[in-house]
Design a protein around this motif. Structure first.
Motif, PDB file in Angstrom:
ATOM      1  N   TYR A  18       0.813  -1.219   0.000  1.00 37.40           N
ATOM      2  CA  TYR A  18       0.000   0.000   0.000  1.00 37.40           C
ATOM      3  C   TYR A  18       0.850   1.275   0.000  1.00 37.40           C
ATOM      4  O   TYR A  18       0.437   2.301  -0.560  1.00 37.40           O
ATOM      5  CB  TYR A  18      -0.923   0.002   1.219  1.00 37.40           C
ATOM      6  N   ARG A  19       2.032   1.212   0.601  1.00 34.94           N
ATOM      7  CA  ARG A  19       2.866   2.415   0.719  1.00 34.94           C
ATOM      8  C   ARG A  19       3.644   2.744  -0.542  1.00 34.94           C
ATOM      9  O   ARG A  19       4.301   3.789  -0.617  1.00 34.94           O
ATOM     10  CB  ARG A  19       3.837   2.254   1.887  1.00 34.94           C
ATOM     11  N   GLN A  20       3.562   1.895  -1.561  1.00 37.60           N
ATOM     12  CA  GLN A  20       4.290   2.182  -2.792  1.00 37.60           C
ATOM     13  C   GLN A  20       3.576   3.291  -3.566  1.00 37.60           C
ATOM     14  O   GLN A  20       2.363   3.462  -3.495  1.00 37.60           O
ATOM     15  CB  GLN A  20       4.412   0.921  -3.646  1.00 37.60           C
ATOM     16  N   GLU A  21       4.370   4.027  -4.310  1.00 34.21           N
ATOM     17  CA  GLU A  21       3.865   5.200  -5.015  1.00 34.21           C
ATOM     18  C   GLU A  21       2.689   4.851  -5.936  1.00 34.21           C
ATOM     19  O   GLU A  21       2.767   3.912  -6.734  1.00 34.21           O
ATOM     20  CB  GLU A  21       4.987   5.842  -5.843  1.00 34.21           C
ATOM     21  N   GLY A  22       1.616   5.592  -5.819  1.00 35.64           N
ATOM     22  CA  GLY A  22       0.457   5.433  -6.688  1.00 35.64           C
ATOM     23  C   GLY A  22      -0.549   4.412  -6.221  1.00 35.64           C
ATOM     24  O   GLY A  22      -1.712   4.443  -6.653  1.00 35.64           O
ATOM     25  N   VAL A  23      -0.143   3.494  -5.353  1.00 39.58           N
ATOM     26  CA  VAL A  23      -1.050   2.420  -4.935  1.00 39.58           C
ATOM     27  C   VAL A  23      -2.279   2.948  -4.201  1.00 39.58           C
ATOM     28  O   VAL A  23      -3.404   2.516  -4.486  1.00 39.58           O
ATOM     29  CB  VAL A  23      -0.311   1.365  -4.096  1.00 39.58           C
ATOM     30  N   PRO A  24      -2.143   3.881  -3.241  1.00 38.19           N
ATOM     31  CA  PRO A  24      -3.354   4.364  -2.558  1.00 38.19           C
ATOM     32  C   PRO A  24      -4.396   4.931  -3.516  1.00 38.19           C
ATOM     33  O   PRO A  24      -5.597   4.692  -3.340  1.00 38.19           O
ATOM     34  CB  PRO A  24      -2.810   5.449  -1.614  1.00 38.19           C
ATOM     35  N   HIS A  26      -4.889   4.110  -6.702  1.00 34.37           N
ATOM     36  CA  HIS A  26      -5.529   3.006  -7.431  1.00 34.37           C
ATOM     37  C   HIS A  26      -6.514   2.267  -6.519  1.00 34.37           C
ATOM     38  O   HIS A  26      -7.607   1.880  -6.960  1.00 34.37           O
ATOM     39  CB  HIS A  26      -4.466   2.043  -7.955  1.00 34.37           C
ATOM     40  N   CYS A  27      -6.129   2.073  -5.277  1.00 28.00           N
ATOM     41  CA  CYS A  27      -7.029   1.405  -4.330  1.00 28.00           C
ATOM     42  C   CYS A  27      -8.302   2.216  -4.128  1.00 28.00           C
ATOM     43  O   CYS A  27      -9.404   1.661  -4.073  1.00 28.00           O
ATOM     44  CB  CYS A  27      -6.322   1.210  -2.988  1.00 28.00           C
ATOM     45  N   LEU A  28      -8.138   3.527  -4.015  1.00 27.45           N
ATOM     46  CA  LEU A  28      -9.290   4.394  -3.807  1.00 27.45           C
ATOM     47  C   LEU A  28     -10.244   4.330  -4.991  1.00 27.45           C
ATOM     48  O   LEU A  28     -11.475   4.323  -4.817  1.00 27.45           O
ATOM     49  CB  LEU A  28      -8.821   5.836  -3.585  1.00 27.45           C
ATOM     50  N   GLN A  29      -9.700   4.262  -6.204  1.00 29.50           N
ATOM     51  CA  GLN A  29     -10.547   4.169  -7.392  1.00 29.50           C
ATOM     52  C   GLN A  29     -11.359   2.871  -7.386  1.00 29.50           C
ATOM     53  O   GLN A  29     -12.551   2.869  -7.690  1.00 29.50           O
ATOM     54  CB  GLN A  29      -9.690   4.249  -8.654  1.00 29.50           C
ATOM     55  N   LEU A  30     -10.713   1.757  -7.039  1.00 29.67           N
ATOM     56  CA  LEU A  30     -11.419   0.479  -6.985  1.00 29.67           C
ATOM     57  C   LEU A  30     -12.473   0.500  -5.879  1.00 29.67           C
ATOM     58  O   LEU A  30     -13.573  -0.046  -6.046  1.00 29.67           O
ATOM     59  CB  LEU A  30     -10.425  -0.656  -6.747  1.00 29.67           C
ATOM     60  N   GLN A  31     -12.149   1.133  -4.771  1.00 31.10           N
ATOM     61  CA  GLN A  31     -13.089   1.226  -3.660  1.00 31.10           C
ATOM     62  C   GLN A  31     -14.314   2.036  -4.050  1.00 31.10           C
ATOM     63  O   GLN A  31     -15.454   1.636  -3.763  1.00 31.10           O
ATOM     64  CB  GLN A  31     -12.382   1.896  -2.479  1.00 31.10           C
ATOM     65  N   HIS A  32     -14.098   3.147  -4.746  1.00 28.26           N
ATOM     66  CA  HIS A  32     -15.206   4.013  -5.132  1.00 28.26           C
ATOM     67  C   HIS A  32     -16.029   3.436  -6.275  1.00 28.26           C
ATOM     68  O   HIS A  32     -17.258   3.549  -6.284  1.00 28.26           O
ATOM     69  CB  HIS A  32     -14.670   5.389  -5.532  1.00 28.26           C
ATOM     70  N   ARG A  33     -15.356   2.840  -7.258  1.00 29.30           N
ATOM     71  CA  ARG A  33     -16.065   2.369  -8.452  1.00 29.30           C
ATOM     72  C   ARG A  33     -16.844   1.082  -8.204  1.00 29.30           C
ATOM     73  O   ARG A  33     -17.919   0.883  -8.752  1.00 29.30           O
ATOM     74  CB  ARG A  33     -15.075   2.155  -9.609  1.00 29.30           C
ATOM     75  N   VAL A  38     -10.339  -3.161  -0.257  1.00 24.18           N
ATOM     76  CA  VAL A  38      -8.898  -3.235  -0.529  1.00 24.18           C
ATOM     77  C   VAL A  38      -8.230  -4.251   0.388  1.00 24.18           C
ATOM     78  O   VAL A  38      -7.286  -4.941  -0.021  1.00 24.18           O
ATOM     79  CB  VAL A  38      -8.258  -1.846  -0.372  1.00 24.18           C
ATOM     80  N   ASN A  39      -8.706  -4.379   1.604  1.00 24.97           N
ATOM     81  CA  ASN A  39      -8.127  -5.365   2.521  1.00 24.97           C
ATOM     82  C   ASN A  39      -8.285  -6.782   1.974  1.00 24.97           C
ATOM     83  O   ASN A  39      -7.396  -7.615   2.127  1.00 24.97           O
ATOM     84  CB  ASN A  39      -8.775  -5.259   3.898  1.00 24.97           C
ATOM     85  N   VAL A  40      -9.431  -7.062   1.355  1.00 28.92           N
ATOM     86  CA  VAL A  40      -9.645  -8.382   0.768  1.00 28.92           C
ATOM     87  C   VAL A  40      -8.720  -8.586  -0.431  1.00 28.92           C
ATOM     88  O   VAL A  40      -8.135  -9.666  -0.608  1.00 28.92           O
ATOM     89  CB  VAL A  40     -11.119  -8.570   0.360  1.00 28.92           C
ATOM     90  N   ALA A 189      -6.242  -2.365 -10.807  1.00 32.76           N
ATOM     91  CA  ALA A 189      -5.811  -3.598 -10.146  1.00 32.76           C
ATOM     92  C   ALA A 189      -4.429  -4.022 -10.630  1.00 32.76           C
ATOM     93  O   ALA A 189      -3.598  -4.500  -9.848  1.00 32.76           O
ATOM     94  CB  ALA A 189      -6.826  -4.712 -10.389  1.00 32.76           C
ATOM     95  N   HIS A 190      -4.161  -3.846 -11.929  1.00 34.41           N
ATOM     96  CA  HIS A 190      -2.851  -4.221 -12.471  1.00 34.41           C
ATOM     97  C   HIS A 190      -1.739  -3.411 -11.801  1.00 34.41           C
ATOM     98  O   HIS A 190      -0.666  -3.959 -11.496  1.00 34.41           O
ATOM     99  CB  HIS A 190      -2.822  -4.002 -13.980  1.00 34.41           C
ATOM    100  N   ALA A 191      -1.980  -2.131 -11.584  1.00 34.07           N
ATOM    101  CA  ALA A 191      -0.970  -1.298 -10.934  1.00 34.07           C
ATOM    102  C   ALA A 191      -0.669  -1.806  -9.521  1.00 34.07           C
ATOM    103  O   ALA A 191       0.483  -1.812  -9.079  1.00 34.07           O
ATOM    104  CB  ALA A 191      -1.434   0.156 -10.886  1.00 34.07           C
TER     105      ALA A 191
END
Length: 204
Positions: A18-24, A26-33, A38-40, A189-191
């Motif tokens: 999660y701490r890698q650049e850009g990951v948060p 991308h996670c937020l986009q998947l969470q919103h869309r 993200v934990n799963v 997800a790929h990112a």
């Protein structure tokens, strides 16, 4: 693997991804869309690398169900409150309410840690069963080459996204807006997959 050790390893793995650049983002986009948890997703990456096979649809559904009530009744309300305090209600935002928002953020993180620990226990229980059935395959998994590891994580990501897309489709039938680009979730997800592939589990 004891529960405490499994929880600690899974938590370190999740944070390292999660701490890698850009990951948060991308996670937020998947969470919103998609309403994707993200934990799963991070758990399934962890499980795939541990098991040597991508979790199937039933396992993804079981993991989600394990923490659904906690997520819906504890994590999400804290997240919604933290988000709301960014702009209101009055007197927010001001220094006093910003301090309150920071406290809520810490509570949200603590609540997510509880969720992650429960998910790690879920994986540990199933790993013990699988280890007894195919110990040799698990040993082979630990020797996977990086390209095979990426393919495994990609397969896992596709299955997790498909699970949450199915949930989102149900919501769409109830009147929610249709996503503008159906391929975007897989791109996000790929990112995250590439970030997860860079984390060396055995060195955590």
């Amino acid at each position: 693997m004891c529960d405490e050790h499994a929880n600690a390893d899974h938590w370190r793995f999740s944070l390292a991804v999660y701490r890698q650049e850009g990951v948060p983002a991308h996670c937020l986009q998947l969470q919103h869309r998609l309403g994707l948890d993200v934990n799963v997703l991070l758990l399934m990456f962890w499980a795939a690398r541990l098991w040597g096979v991508a979790p199937d649809a039933a396992q993804i559904a079981q993991a989600d169900e394990t923490i659904r009530a906690w997520r819906d009744e504890v994590v999400q309300p804290l997240r919604q409150l933290r988000t709301r305090l960014k702009s209101g209600p009055p007197p927010a935002p001001d220094p006093q309410t910003d301090a309150l928002r920071d406290s809520v953020k810490r509570l949200e993180l603590d609540a997510e840690r509880v969720e992650q620990d429960r998910l790690a226990q879920w994986v540990a229980a199933r790993t013990a069963v699988q280890a007894a059935q195919r110990a040799s395959e698990i040993e082979e998994t630990r020797a996977l080459q990086s390209d095979a590891s990426v393919a495994l994580l990609e397969q896992t990501a596709v299955r997790v996204v498909a699970f949450y897309e199915a949930q989102a489709t149900t919501a769409l039938l109830q009147g929610d807006a249709l996503p503008d680009d159906p391929w975007l979730p897989l791109q996000h997800a790929h990112a995250i997959v590439m970030a997860a592939a860079r984390v060396r589990t055995r060195r955590l």
